[in-house]
Design a protein around this motif. Structure first.
Motif, PDB file in Angstrom:
ATOM      1  N   ALA A  82      41.345  41.607  40.411  1.00 35.26           N
ATOM      2  CA  ALA A  82      39.991  41.431  41.077  1.00 35.26           C
ATOM      3  C   ALA A  82      40.083  41.181  42.439  1.00 35.26           C
ATOM      4  CB  ALA A  82      39.172  40.156  40.613  1.00 35.26           C
ATOM      5  N   LYS A  85      41.039  44.567  44.522  1.00 33.12           N
ATOM      6  CA  LYS A  85      39.688  45.235  44.332  1.00 33.12           C
ATOM      7  C   LYS A  85      39.152  44.582  45.560  1.00 33.12           C
ATOM      8  CE  LYS A  85      35.709  46.911  42.015  1.00 33.12           C
ATOM      9  NZ  LYS A  85      35.196  46.782  40.812  1.00 33.12           N
ATOM     10  N   THR A  86      38.811  43.421  45.761  1.00 34.34           N
ATOM     11  CA  THR A  86      38.049  42.771  46.924  1.00 34.34           C
ATOM     12  C   THR A  86      38.759  43.061  48.214  1.00 34.34           C
ATOM     13  OG1 THR A  86      37.511  40.968  45.549  1.00 34.34           O
ATOM     14  CG2 THR A  86      37.255  40.640  47.812  1.00 34.34           C
TER      15      THR A  86
END
Length: 276
Positions: A82, A85-86
């Motif tokens: 995550a 991805k951010t």
């Protein structure tokens, strides 16, 4: 504009191969053992964490750590994925400037001081923290109220200065002894029925429920306490057994891609270095 908007995470270092991201500035960590700490993640830039493990590219951030790959205690498909991805989507601020042409990182020292002032910091929530240049580690530690850090790259000549800030991650009593002889404090996992050896005590989280954010014993030579051990239990117990087996027979426990990398790592096991 780093000063206009506060985000939950900031890039605190990057080079052409990896990016280092600190999170937890607007959302508290839910980790019950560590407590509320700023979490620092070291990630491969070219591939997401899941793919990097499958291809062996996680060597960039993990070096010769015996927990690399499927037996790592970090679920790379959760927080690391995550966060990667951010970062790709531009969701984090920058505490410095990266020149993509030269590969040079210029840290914003004043911003680092503001971000970490009074914080409890966890170096290496994923990835080995010796990948963070020592001046940045020192800057963050100087302004943090507390910190933790562990490295499996403690044998490398170029990494000896990190013993002031990080623990040597050791997997056997013999490794612990070697680390102590080299001037490190150590951290290791012991099996059920094992007792701490000379110079070791059991982690206060296990004996008194003290969270890492409040403890201060796992910050290398920044603490005068004895070295730390924890007892393998639950899912970690199975992984611990695999690591003990790996230490004895490392190449027998790798997939083909990891085996190629492992053979190369074993050739330079005693002088493995990470460019920082």
């Amino acid at each position: 504009n780093n000063l206009m908007k506060k985000t939950n995470g900031y890039v605190i270092y990057e080079n052409h191969r990896l990016v280092v991201i600190a999170t937890g500035f607007t959302r508290k960590s839910a980790n019950r053992k560590t407590g509320n700490m700023i979490q620092i993640w070291i990630l491969v830039k070219a591939q997401n964490p899941v793919k990097a493990v499958l291809t062996g590219l996680d060597e960039i951030i993990c070096g010769d750590c015996p927990f690399r790959g499927e037996i790592c205690y970090v679920n790379v498909g959760q927080a690391p994925l995550a966060i990667h991805k951010t970062w790709l989507n531009g969701g984090y601020g920058y505490a410095g400037t990266f020149d993509n042409k030269t590969g040079e990182w210029i840290p914003d020292k004043a911003m680092l001081a503001r971000l970490f002032s009074g914080a409890s910091t966890r170096f290496g929530a994923y990835g080995d923290p010796v990948n963070i240049p020592l001046p940045i580690v020192k800057r963050i530690a100087d302004h943090s109220a507390n910190w933790t850090g562990y490295t499996h790259q403690w044998r490398a000549i170029n990494n000896q200065a990190y013993r002031e800030y990080f623990m040597a991650s050791t997997d056997t009593e013999e490794q612990k002894i070697t680390a102590h002889e080299m001037g490190w404090r150590s951290f290791r996992v012991i099996d059920d029925g094992e007792n701490p050896s000379d110079g070791e005590i059991v982690c206060p989280n296990y004996t008194h429920g003290v969270q890492c954010a409040d403890c201060g014993m796992c910050k290398g030579k920044g603490s005068k306490a004895k070295s730390i051990v924890i007892t393998a239990h639950g899912s970690k117990k199975k992984k611990f057994s695999k690591v003990r087996d790996y230490v004895s027979n490392p190449l027998d426990n790798m997939n083909p891609t990891q085996k190629i990398i492992g053979e190369r790592l074993m050739e330079k096991q005693n002088n493995y270095t990470v460019t920082v």
